[in-house]
Design an enzyme around this catalytic site. Structure first.
Site, PDB file in Angstrom:
ATOM      1  CG  ASP A  86      -1.798  -1.311   1.217  1.00  0.00           C
ATOM      2  OD1 ASP A  86      -1.260  -2.380   1.569  1.00  0.00           O
ATOM      3  OD2 ASP A  86      -2.980  -1.243   0.846  1.00  0.00           O
ATOM      4  CG  ASP A 125      -4.043  -1.042  -2.752  1.00  0.00           C
ATOM      5  OD1 ASP A 125      -4.500  -1.614  -3.769  1.00  0.00           O
ATOM      6  OD2 ASP A 125      -4.756  -0.695  -1.797  1.00  0.00           O
ATOM      7  CE1 TYR A 128      -4.127   3.172  -1.974  1.00  0.00           C
ATOM      8  CE2 TYR A 128      -1.745   3.069  -1.807  1.00  0.00           C
ATOM      9  CZ  TYR A 128      -2.997   2.619  -1.428  1.00  0.00           C
ATOM     10  OH  TYR A 128      -3.119   1.617  -0.511  1.00  0.00           O
ATOM     11  CG  ASN A 164      -8.381  -2.558  -3.173  1.00  0.00           C
ATOM     12  OD1 ASN A 164      -7.362  -2.890  -2.562  1.00  0.00           O
ATOM     13  ND2 ASN A 164      -9.128  -1.532  -2.786  1.00  0.00           N
ATOM     14  CG  HIS A 255      -4.092  -5.850  -1.932  1.00  0.00           C
ATOM     15  ND1 HIS A 255      -3.148  -4.973  -1.449  1.00  0.00           N
ATOM     16  CD2 HIS A 255      -5.300  -5.224  -1.788  1.00  0.00           C
ATOM     17  CE1 HIS A 255      -3.744  -3.854  -1.047  1.00  0.00           C
ATOM     18  NE2 HIS A 255      -5.052  -3.982  -1.235  1.00  0.00           N
ATOM     19  CG  HIS A 264     -10.100  -2.908   4.304  1.00  0.00           C
ATOM     20  ND1 HIS A 264     -11.096  -2.282   3.591  1.00  0.00           N
ATOM     21  CD2 HIS A 264      -8.979  -2.165   4.101  1.00  0.00           C
ATOM     22  CE1 HIS A 264     -10.601  -1.210   2.979  1.00  0.00           C
ATOM     23  NE2 HIS A 264      -9.316  -1.115   3.284  1.00  0.00           N
ATOM     24  CG  HIS A 290      -7.193  -4.486   1.639  1.00  0.00           C
ATOM     25  ND1 HIS A 290      -7.402  -3.601   0.609  1.00  0.00           N
ATOM     26  CD2 HIS A 290      -8.439  -4.887   2.034  1.00  0.00           C
ATOM     27  CE1 HIS A 290      -8.710  -3.474   0.389  1.00  0.00           C
ATOM     28  NE2 HIS A 290      -9.355  -4.241   1.243  1.00  0.00           N
ATOM     29  CG  ASP A 291      -7.225  -3.416   7.127  1.00  0.00           C
ATOM     30  OD1 ASP A 291      -7.872  -2.355   6.934  1.00  0.00           O
ATOM     31  OD2 ASP A 291      -7.761  -4.522   7.297  1.00  0.00           O
ATOM     32  CG  HIS A 292      -3.552   1.768   4.650  1.00  0.00           C
ATOM     33  ND1 HIS A 292      -3.920   2.907   3.993  1.00  0.00           N
ATOM     34  CD2 HIS A 292      -3.665   0.760   3.738  1.00  0.00           C
ATOM     35  CE1 HIS A 292      -4.244   2.622   2.739  1.00  0.00           C
ATOM     36  NE2 HIS A 292      -4.114   1.316   2.566  1.00  0.00           N
TER      37      HIS A 292
HETATM   38  C1  LIG Z   1       1.058  10.759  -8.614  1.00  0.00           C
HETATM   39  O1  LIG Z   1       1.338  11.571  -9.738  1.00  0.00           O
HETATM   40  C2  LIG Z   1       0.598  11.242 -10.932  1.00  0.00           C
HETATM   41  C3  LIG Z   1       1.001  12.189 -12.015  1.00  0.00           C
HETATM   42  O2  LIG Z   1       2.355  12.110 -12.265  1.00  0.00           O
HETATM   43  C4  LIG Z   1      -0.884  11.332 -10.671  1.00  0.00           C
HETATM   44  O3  LIG Z   1      -1.587  10.892 -11.805  1.00  0.00           O
HETATM   45  C5  LIG Z   1      -1.257  10.468  -9.471  1.00  0.00           C
HETATM   46  O4  LIG Z   1      -2.613  10.617  -9.162  1.00  0.00           O
HETATM   47  C6  LIG Z   1      -0.411  10.849  -8.276  1.00  0.00           C
HETATM   48  N1  LIG Z   1      -0.719   9.959  -7.180  1.00  0.00           N
HETATM   49  C7  LIG Z   1      -0.948  10.391  -5.940  1.00  0.00           C
HETATM   50  C8  LIG Z   1      -1.332   9.384  -4.940  1.00  0.00           C
HETATM   51  O5  LIG Z   1      -0.860  11.571  -5.642  1.00  0.00           O
END
Ligand SMILES: *[C@@H]1O[C@H](CO)[C@@H](O)[C@H](O)[C@H]1NC(C)=O
Ligand SMILES: *[C@@H]1O[C@H](CO)[C@@H](O)[C@H](O)[C@H]1NC(C)=O
Ligand SMILES: *[C@@H]1O[C@H](CO)[C@@H](O)[C@H](O)[C@H]1NC(C)=O
Ligand SMILES: *[C@@H]1O[C@H](CO)[C@@H](O)[C@H](O)[C@H]1NC(C)=O
Length: 365
Positions: A86, A125, A128, A164, A255, A264, A290-292
Protein backbone atom coordinates in the site's frame (compact mmCIF):
# COMPACT_ATOMS: atom_id res chain seq x y z
CA UNK A 1 52.10 -39.06 -31.85
CA UNK A 2 53.77 -35.62 -31.50
CA UNK A 3 53.79 -35.47 -35.26
CA UNK A 4 50.06 -36.20 -35.23
CA UNK A 5 49.30 -33.44 -32.70
CA UNK A 6 51.63 -31.09 -34.56
CA UNK A 7 49.68 -31.62 -37.74
CA UNK A 8 46.42 -31.25 -35.92
CA UNK A 9 47.53 -27.81 -34.80
CA UNK A 10 49.19 -26.57 -38.00
CA UNK A 11 47.31 -24.01 -39.95
CA UNK A 12 46.88 -25.94 -43.22
CA UNK A 13 43.42 -25.40 -44.63
CA UNK A 14 40.82 -28.10 -44.93
CA UNK A 15 41.23 -27.77 -48.69
CA UNK A 16 45.00 -28.50 -48.47
CA UNK A 17 44.25 -31.54 -46.37
CA UNK A 18 41.73 -32.67 -48.91
CA UNK A 19 44.18 -32.39 -51.84
CA UNK A 20 46.87 -34.18 -49.79
CA UNK A 21 44.34 -36.90 -49.11
CA UNK A 22 43.58 -37.24 -52.83
CA UNK A 23 47.30 -37.15 -53.85
CA UNK A 24 48.63 -39.84 -51.56
CA UNK A 25 48.34 -43.51 -52.39
CA UNK A 26 49.54 -44.67 -49.00
CA UNK A 27 46.43 -45.99 -47.23
CA UNK A 28 47.74 -45.36 -43.68
CA UNK A 29 48.58 -41.76 -44.66
CA UNK A 30 45.06 -41.39 -46.05
CA UNK A 31 43.63 -42.61 -42.73
CA UNK A 32 45.82 -40.25 -40.74
CA UNK A 33 44.86 -37.23 -42.90
CA UNK A 34 41.17 -38.17 -42.66
CA UNK A 35 41.39 -38.55 -38.87
CA UNK A 36 43.06 -35.18 -38.50
CA UNK A 37 40.44 -33.51 -40.70
CA UNK A 38 37.57 -35.07 -38.78
CA UNK A 39 39.11 -34.00 -35.47
CA UNK A 40 39.61 -30.45 -36.68
CA UNK A 41 36.02 -30.28 -37.89
CA UNK A 42 34.91 -31.65 -34.52
CA UNK A 43 36.95 -29.00 -32.68
CA UNK A 44 35.40 -26.27 -34.82
CA UNK A 45 31.94 -27.80 -34.35
CA UNK A 46 32.25 -28.10 -30.57
CA UNK A 47 33.62 -24.55 -30.24
CA UNK A 48 30.81 -23.18 -32.39
CA UNK A 49 28.24 -25.14 -30.38
CA UNK A 50 29.61 -23.88 -27.05
CA UNK A 51 29.66 -20.27 -28.30
CA UNK A 52 26.13 -20.67 -29.63
CA UNK A 53 24.87 -22.06 -26.31
CA UNK A 54 26.58 -19.24 -24.40
CA UNK A 55 24.85 -16.75 -26.65
CA UNK A 56 21.48 -18.45 -26.11
CA UNK A 57 21.96 -18.44 -22.32
CA UNK A 58 22.99 -14.78 -22.37
CA UNK A 59 19.98 -13.78 -24.46
CA UNK A 60 17.51 -15.85 -22.45
CA UNK A 61 18.81 -14.40 -19.18
CA UNK A 62 18.15 -10.94 -20.51
CA UNK A 63 14.70 -11.78 -21.86
CA UNK A 64 13.31 -14.09 -19.19
CA UNK A 65 13.95 -12.44 -15.88
CA UNK A 66 14.82 -15.43 -13.79
CA UNK A 67 12.04 -16.08 -11.29
CA UNK A 68 14.21 -18.62 -9.51
CA UNK A 69 16.93 -17.49 -7.15
CA UNK A 70 19.76 -19.95 -6.98
CA UNK A 71 20.31 -22.09 -3.95
CA UNK A 72 23.89 -20.97 -3.25
CA UNK A 73 22.79 -17.36 -3.15
CA UNK A 74 20.06 -18.23 -0.70
CA UNK A 75 21.82 -20.57 1.69
CA UNK A 76 25.30 -19.17 2.16
CA UNK A 77 23.85 -16.87 4.76
CA UNK A 78 20.30 -16.13 5.70
CA UNK A 79 17.82 -14.97 3.12
CA UNK A 80 16.72 -11.38 3.79
CA UNK A 81 13.66 -9.74 2.34
CA UNK A 82 11.26 -6.91 3.02
CA UNK A 83 7.47 -7.07 2.83
CA UNK A 84 5.83 -3.70 2.18
CA UNK A 85 2.35 -2.82 0.96
CA UNK A 86 0.00 0.00 0.00
CA UNK A 87 2.75 2.42 -0.96
CA UNK A 88 2.58 4.21 -4.35
CA UNK A 89 1.86 7.87 -3.60
CA UNK A 90 4.57 9.84 -5.43
CA UNK A 91 6.59 9.83 -2.20
CA UNK A 92 3.89 11.58 -0.18
CA UNK A 93 2.47 10.61 3.22
CA UNK A 94 5.31 8.52 4.68
CA UNK A 95 6.34 6.74 1.46
CA UNK A 96 9.73 8.50 1.25
CA UNK A 97 10.49 7.90 4.90
CA UNK A 98 9.52 4.24 4.76
CA UNK A 99 11.62 3.79 1.59
CA UNK A 100 14.63 5.25 3.36
CA UNK A 101 14.01 3.12 6.47
CA UNK A 102 13.84 -0.02 4.30
CA UNK A 103 17.33 0.71 2.97
CA UNK A 104 18.73 1.61 6.38
CA UNK A 105 17.31 -1.51 7.98
CA UNK A 106 18.75 -3.77 5.27
CA UNK A 107 22.10 -1.99 5.60
CA UNK A 108 22.42 -2.83 9.28
CA UNK A 109 20.56 -6.16 9.42
CA UNK A 110 21.30 -8.05 6.20
CA UNK A 111 24.54 -8.98 7.92
CA UNK A 112 25.50 -12.01 5.86
CA UNK A 113 24.82 -10.31 2.54
CA UNK A 114 26.92 -7.14 2.78
CA UNK A 115 24.02 -5.10 4.11
CA UNK A 116 21.79 -5.78 1.11
CA UNK A 117 18.38 -7.37 1.19
CA UNK A 118 17.93 -10.13 -1.39
CA UNK A 119 14.57 -8.82 -2.56
CA UNK A 120 11.46 -6.82 -1.68
CA UNK A 121 7.92 -8.19 -1.73
CA UNK A 122 5.04 -5.81 -2.44
CA UNK A 123 1.64 -6.82 -1.10
CA UNK A 124 -0.10 -4.58 -3.65
CA UNK A 125 -1.84 -1.21 -3.99
CA UNK A 126 1.27 -0.20 -5.84
CA UNK A 127 -0.19 2.94 -7.40
CA UNK A 128 -2.77 5.19 -5.76
CA UNK A 129 -5.44 6.17 -6.32
CA UNK A 130 -6.41 4.44 -9.50
CA UNK A 131 -3.56 2.19 -10.60
CA UNK A 132 -1.76 2.60 -13.94
CA UNK A 133 -3.64 3.74 -17.04
CA UNK A 134 -0.97 4.01 -19.72
CA UNK A 135 1.96 1.84 -20.76
CA UNK A 136 4.56 4.49 -19.82
CA UNK A 137 2.80 6.14 -16.86
CA UNK A 138 4.86 8.69 -14.92
CA UNK A 139 4.05 6.89 -11.68
CA UNK A 140 6.47 4.07 -12.46
CA UNK A 141 9.12 6.74 -11.87
CA UNK A 142 7.46 9.06 -9.35
CA UNK A 143 6.10 6.31 -7.10
CA UNK A 144 8.66 3.54 -7.61
CA UNK A 145 11.99 4.01 -9.42
CA UNK A 146 12.71 7.44 -7.95
CA UNK A 147 11.62 6.49 -4.43
CA UNK A 148 13.36 3.22 -3.58
CA UNK A 149 16.85 4.52 -4.29
CA UNK A 150 18.72 3.72 -1.07
CA UNK A 151 22.08 2.09 -1.96
CA UNK A 152 21.05 -1.04 -0.02
CA UNK A 153 17.99 -1.42 -2.28
CA UNK A 154 19.24 0.03 -5.53
CA UNK A 155 19.33 -3.11 -7.64
CA UNK A 156 17.15 -5.24 -5.41
CA UNK A 157 14.47 -7.21 -7.28
CA UNK A 158 10.85 -6.65 -6.31
CA UNK A 159 8.21 -9.38 -6.39
CA UNK A 160 4.89 -7.66 -6.75
CA UNK A 161 1.17 -8.49 -6.54
CA UNK A 162 -1.86 -6.44 -7.58
CA UNK A 163 -4.16 -4.69 -5.10
CA UNK A 164 -7.71 -3.38 -5.48
CA UNK A 165 -6.39 0.13 -6.29
CA UNK A 166 -4.26 -1.39 -9.06
CA UNK A 167 -7.43 -2.99 -10.42
CA UNK A 168 -8.93 0.52 -10.85
CA UNK A 169 -6.41 0.97 -13.64
CA UNK A 170 -5.17 -1.46 -16.26
CA UNK A 171 -3.33 -4.33 -14.53
CA UNK A 172 -1.76 -5.40 -17.83
CA UNK A 173 0.47 -2.29 -17.80
CA UNK A 174 1.93 -3.30 -14.44
CA UNK A 175 2.44 -6.85 -15.70
CA UNK A 176 4.18 -5.57 -18.85
CA UNK A 177 6.43 -3.39 -16.71
CA UNK A 178 8.06 -6.71 -15.77
CA UNK A 179 9.85 -6.59 -19.11
CA UNK A 180 10.89 -2.95 -18.85
CA UNK A 181 12.25 -2.57 -15.34
CA UNK A 182 15.33 -4.28 -14.01
CA UNK A 183 13.77 -4.73 -10.59
CA UNK A 184 10.04 -5.22 -11.15
CA UNK A 185 8.93 -8.87 -11.20
CA UNK A 186 5.29 -9.65 -11.95
CA UNK A 187 5.19 -11.90 -15.01
CA UNK A 188 1.44 -12.51 -14.63
CA UNK A 189 -1.55 -12.08 -12.29
CA UNK A 190 -0.26 -15.04 -10.31
CA UNK A 191 3.16 -16.68 -10.35
CA UNK A 192 5.63 -18.41 -8.10
CA UNK A 193 9.26 -18.14 -7.06
CA UNK A 194 11.20 -21.14 -5.82
CA UNK A 195 14.44 -21.21 -3.90
CA UNK A 196 15.26 -24.91 -4.09
CA UNK A 197 15.19 -26.84 -0.80
CA UNK A 198 14.47 -23.65 1.15
CA UNK A 199 11.28 -21.80 0.25
CA UNK A 200 8.49 -21.59 -2.31
CA UNK A 201 6.63 -18.29 -2.73
CA UNK A 202 3.26 -18.16 -4.46
CA UNK A 203 2.16 -14.64 -5.47
CA UNK A 204 -1.56 -14.27 -6.09
CA UNK A 205 -4.17 -11.77 -7.28
CA UNK A 206 -6.84 -11.62 -4.56
CA UNK A 207 -9.20 -8.89 -5.85
CA UNK A 208 -10.73 -11.24 -8.46
CA UNK A 209 -11.35 -13.80 -5.68
CA UNK A 210 -13.60 -11.34 -3.82
CA UNK A 211 -16.98 -11.28 -5.61
CA UNK A 212 -17.86 -7.87 -4.18
CA UNK A 213 -15.47 -6.17 -6.62
CA UNK A 214 -17.37 -7.51 -9.62
CA UNK A 215 -20.19 -5.04 -9.04
CA UNK A 216 -17.93 -2.19 -7.90
CA UNK A 217 -18.12 0.55 -10.58
CA UNK A 218 -14.57 1.79 -9.84
CA UNK A 219 -13.03 -1.51 -10.89
CA UNK A 220 -11.72 -2.42 -14.32
CA UNK A 221 -14.46 -4.51 -15.98
CA UNK A 222 -11.95 -7.28 -16.70
CA UNK A 223 -12.08 -8.27 -13.05
CA UNK A 224 -15.20 -10.35 -13.58
CA UNK A 225 -13.64 -12.29 -16.43
CA UNK A 226 -10.80 -13.58 -14.25
CA UNK A 227 -11.26 -17.31 -13.71
CA UNK A 228 -11.28 -17.94 -9.93
CA UNK A 229 -11.05 -21.73 -10.26
CA UNK A 230 -8.03 -21.42 -12.50
CA UNK A 231 -6.17 -19.31 -9.94
CA UNK A 232 -7.09 -21.57 -7.02
CA UNK A 233 -5.93 -24.61 -9.01
CA UNK A 234 -2.67 -22.83 -9.80
CA UNK A 235 -2.06 -22.12 -6.10
CA UNK A 236 -2.58 -25.81 -5.22
CA UNK A 237 -0.36 -26.93 -8.08
CA UNK A 238 2.47 -24.65 -6.95
CA UNK A 239 2.15 -25.85 -3.36
CA UNK A 240 2.46 -29.44 -4.64
CA UNK A 241 5.60 -28.33 -6.49
CA UNK A 242 6.87 -27.04 -3.13
CA UNK A 243 6.33 -30.52 -1.64
CA UNK A 244 8.07 -32.23 -4.56
CA UNK A 245 11.00 -29.84 -4.23
CA UNK A 246 11.17 -30.58 -0.50
CA UNK A 247 11.30 -26.94 0.51
CA UNK A 248 11.12 -26.16 4.22
CA UNK A 249 8.93 -23.04 3.96
CA UNK A 250 5.79 -22.25 1.96
CA UNK A 251 4.78 -18.61 1.73
CA UNK A 252 1.75 -17.14 -0.06
CA UNK A 253 1.49 -13.42 -0.81
CA UNK A 254 -1.70 -11.57 -1.79
CA UNK A 255 -3.17 -8.11 -1.32
CA UNK A 256 -6.26 -8.88 0.76
CA UNK A 257 -5.83 -10.38 4.22
CA UNK A 258 -7.83 -13.49 5.05
CA UNK A 259 -7.98 -12.17 8.63
CA UNK A 260 -7.52 -8.59 9.74
CA UNK A 261 -8.23 -6.75 12.98
CA UNK A 262 -8.54 -3.41 11.17
CA UNK A 263 -11.06 -1.49 9.07
CA UNK A 264 -11.37 -3.94 6.21
CA UNK A 265 -11.87 -6.87 8.62
CA UNK A 266 -11.88 -10.60 7.80
CA UNK A 267 -12.57 -11.49 4.18
CA UNK A 268 -15.42 -14.02 3.91
CA UNK A 269 -14.55 -14.90 0.30
CA UNK A 270 -10.93 -15.70 1.11
CA UNK A 271 -11.93 -17.58 4.27
CA UNK A 272 -14.05 -19.79 2.05
CA UNK A 273 -11.79 -20.23 -1.00
CA UNK A 274 -8.19 -19.53 -0.01
CA UNK A 275 -7.81 -20.46 3.63
CA UNK A 276 -8.69 -24.17 3.19
CA UNK A 277 -5.85 -24.37 0.64
CA UNK A 278 -3.39 -22.61 2.96
CA UNK A 279 -4.25 -25.04 5.76
CA UNK A 280 -4.43 -28.20 3.63
CA UNK A 281 -1.05 -27.61 2.04
CA UNK A 282 0.58 -26.46 5.26
CA UNK A 283 1.42 -22.92 4.16
CA UNK A 284 3.60 -21.42 6.89
CA UNK A 285 2.92 -17.73 6.27
CA UNK A 286 0.38 -15.65 4.40
CA UNK A 287 1.45 -12.04 3.81
CA UNK A 288 -1.13 -9.43 2.79
CA UNK A 289 -1.61 -5.65 2.85
CA UNK A 290 -4.86 -3.69 2.30
CA UNK A 291 -5.21 -2.51 5.91
CA UNK A 292 -2.76 0.31 6.54
CA UNK A 293 -0.84 -0.99 9.52
CA UNK A 294 1.25 -4.00 10.61
CA UNK A 295 -0.45 -7.03 12.17
CA UNK A 296 0.30 -10.59 13.19
CA UNK A 297 -2.68 -12.94 13.58
CA UNK A 298 -2.96 -16.63 14.35
CA UNK A 299 -4.51 -19.07 16.78
CA UNK A 300 -3.58 -22.46 18.19
CA UNK A 301 -5.62 -24.40 15.61
CA UNK A 302 -4.07 -22.84 12.53
CA UNK A 303 -1.00 -23.87 10.61
CA UNK A 304 -0.74 -20.62 8.67
CA UNK A 305 0.49 -17.46 10.37
CA UNK A 306 -1.22 -14.38 8.96
CA UNK A 307 0.66 -11.11 8.50
CA UNK A 308 -0.73 -7.78 7.33
CA UNK A 309 1.90 -5.36 6.00
CA UNK A 310 0.07 -2.44 4.38
CA UNK A 311 1.81 0.55 5.95
CA UNK A 312 4.10 1.60 3.09
CA UNK A 313 2.87 5.21 3.01
CA UNK A 314 -0.43 6.10 4.70
CA UNK A 315 -1.40 4.85 8.17
CA UNK A 316 -4.86 4.24 9.54
CA UNK A 317 -5.59 3.96 13.23
CA UNK A 318 -8.48 1.54 13.04
CA UNK A 319 -7.56 -1.62 14.94
CA UNK A 320 -10.51 -3.39 16.59
CA UNK A 321 -10.47 -6.39 18.94
CA UNK A 322 -9.93 -9.71 17.14
CA UNK A 323 -9.45 -13.08 18.76
CA UNK A 324 -6.56 -13.99 16.44
CA UNK A 325 -4.63 -10.73 16.81
CA UNK A 326 -1.25 -11.29 18.50
CA UNK A 327 0.33 -7.93 17.79
CA UNK A 328 -0.15 -4.74 15.80
CA UNK A 329 1.81 -1.57 15.08
CA UNK A 330 -0.32 1.33 13.90
CA UNK A 331 2.46 3.31 12.25
CA UNK A 332 3.91 3.43 8.78
CA UNK A 333 6.58 0.83 8.15
CA UNK A 334 7.26 -2.63 6.77
CA UNK A 335 8.30 -6.13 7.73
CA UNK A 336 11.86 -7.43 7.52
CA UNK A 337 12.16 -11.20 7.19
CA UNK A 338 15.30 -13.21 7.76
CA UNK A 339 14.89 -16.81 6.75
CA UNK A 340 16.98 -19.93 6.88
CA UNK A 341 16.09 -23.62 6.80
CA UNK A 342 15.65 -23.98 10.57
CA UNK A 343 14.04 -20.64 11.47
CA UNK A 344 12.41 -17.45 10.29
CA UNK A 345 12.15 -14.10 12.06
CA UNK A 346 9.54 -11.60 10.92
CA UNK A 347 10.33 -8.16 12.34
CA UNK A 348 7.94 -5.18 12.29
CA UNK A 349 9.98 -2.05 11.50
CA UNK A 350 8.74 1.55 11.66
CA UNK A 351 9.58 4.53 9.43
CA UNK A 352 12.52 5.47 11.66
CA UNK A 353 14.03 2.03 10.90
CA UNK A 354 13.38 0.92 14.48
CA UNK A 355 12.46 -2.73 15.11
CA UNK A 356 9.19 -2.81 17.03
CA UNK A 357 8.33 -6.49 17.33
CA UNK A 358 9.66 -9.84 16.12
CA UNK A 359 7.79 -13.07 15.45
CA UNK A 360 10.29 -15.94 15.77
CA UNK A 361 9.23 -19.08 13.89
CA UNK A 362 10.92 -22.46 14.12
CA UNK A 363 10.78 -24.98 11.32
CA UNK A 364 8.74 -28.12 12.08
CA UNK A 365 10.72 -30.12 9.52
C1 LIG B 1 1.06 10.76 -8.61
O1 LIG B 1 1.34 11.57 -9.74
C2 LIG B 1 0.60 11.24 -10.93
C3 LIG B 1 1.00 12.19 -12.01
O2 LIG B 1 2.35 12.11 -12.27
C4 LIG B 1 -0.88 11.33 -10.67
O3 LIG B 1 -1.59 10.89 -11.81
C5 LIG B 1 -1.26 10.47 -9.47
O4 LIG B 1 -2.61 10.62 -9.16
C6 LIG B 1 -0.41 10.85 -8.28
N1 LIG B 1 -0.72 9.96 -7.18
C7 LIG B 1 -0.95 10.39 -5.94
C8 LIG B 1 -1.33 9.38 -4.94
O5 LIG B 1 -0.86 11.57 -5.64
C1 LIG C 1 -11.98 -21.86 -15.41
O1 LIG C 1 -10.84 -22.65 -15.17
C2 LIG C 1 -11.20 -24.03 -14.96
C3 LIG C 1 -9.91 -24.75 -14.52
O2 LIG C 1 -8.82 -24.36 -15.30
C4 LIG C 1 -11.78 -24.58 -16.23
O3 LIG C 1 -12.13 -25.94 -16.03
C5 LIG C 1 -13.04 -23.80 -16.56
O4 LIG C 1 -13.55 -24.22 -17.79
C6 LIG C 1 -12.71 -22.31 -16.66
N1 LIG C 1 -13.95 -21.56 -16.81
C7 LIG C 1 -14.13 -20.67 -17.75
C8 LIG C 1 -15.43 -19.95 -17.73
O5 LIG C 1 -13.28 -20.43 -18.59
C1 LIG D 1 -9.30 -24.99 18.64
O1 LIG D 1 -9.97 -26.24 18.48
C2 LIG D 1 -10.55 -26.74 19.66
C3 LIG D 1 -11.08 -28.13 19.37
O2 LIG D 1 -11.90 -28.14 18.22
C4 LIG D 1 -11.64 -25.79 20.15
O3 LIG D 1 -12.20 -26.25 21.35
C5 LIG D 1 -11.01 -24.41 20.38
O4 LIG D 1 -12.02 -23.47 20.71
C6 LIG D 1 -10.29 -23.92 19.12
N1 LIG D 1 -9.61 -22.70 19.42
C7 LIG D 1 -9.81 -21.58 18.75
C8 LIG D 1 -9.04 -20.37 19.19
O5 LIG D 1 -10.60 -21.49 17.83
C1 LIG E 1 15.95 -15.38 14.78
O1 LIG E 1 16.18 -14.72 16.00
C2 LIG E 1 16.80 -15.55 16.97
C3 LIG E 1 16.87 -14.76 18.26
O2 LIG E 1 17.49 -13.53 18.06
C4 LIG E 1 18.17 -15.98 16.47
O3 LIG E 1 18.77 -16.85 17.40
C5 LIG E 1 18.00 -16.71 15.15
O4 LIG E 1 19.28 -17.01 14.62
C6 LIG E 1 17.25 -15.84 14.14
N1 LIG E 1 17.00 -16.59 12.93
C7 LIG E 1 17.12 -16.02 11.72
C8 LIG E 1 16.82 -16.86 10.55
O5 LIG E 1 17.42 -14.85 11.59
Amino acid sequence: MTNFIGRLLTQTSIYDEYSAFKRTRDISKKISIATISVMRLLCIGVTAFVLFMMLIILISQRLLKKPVIREKEAIEGDLYFIVVGDWGRNGTFDQDKVAHAMGEYCKSNAVNNNGKCHFVISTGDNFYDDGIHTEDAEQFKTSFENIYTHPSLNNTPWYVVLGNHDWRGIPKHQINYNKKSKRWNMPDHFYSMLIPKVVQFVFIDTAPLDDRYQTNPKMNKDISSQNQTKQLEYIKEQLRVADNEKVVWKIVVGHHPVYSAAGHADNPYLIESLEPILEEYGVDMYFAGHDHNLQYLTNENKTTRHFVSGAGSEVRIDIVPHEMLKHDVMESGFMFVSLRRDSVNVTFVDKEAKARYTVPIKSLI
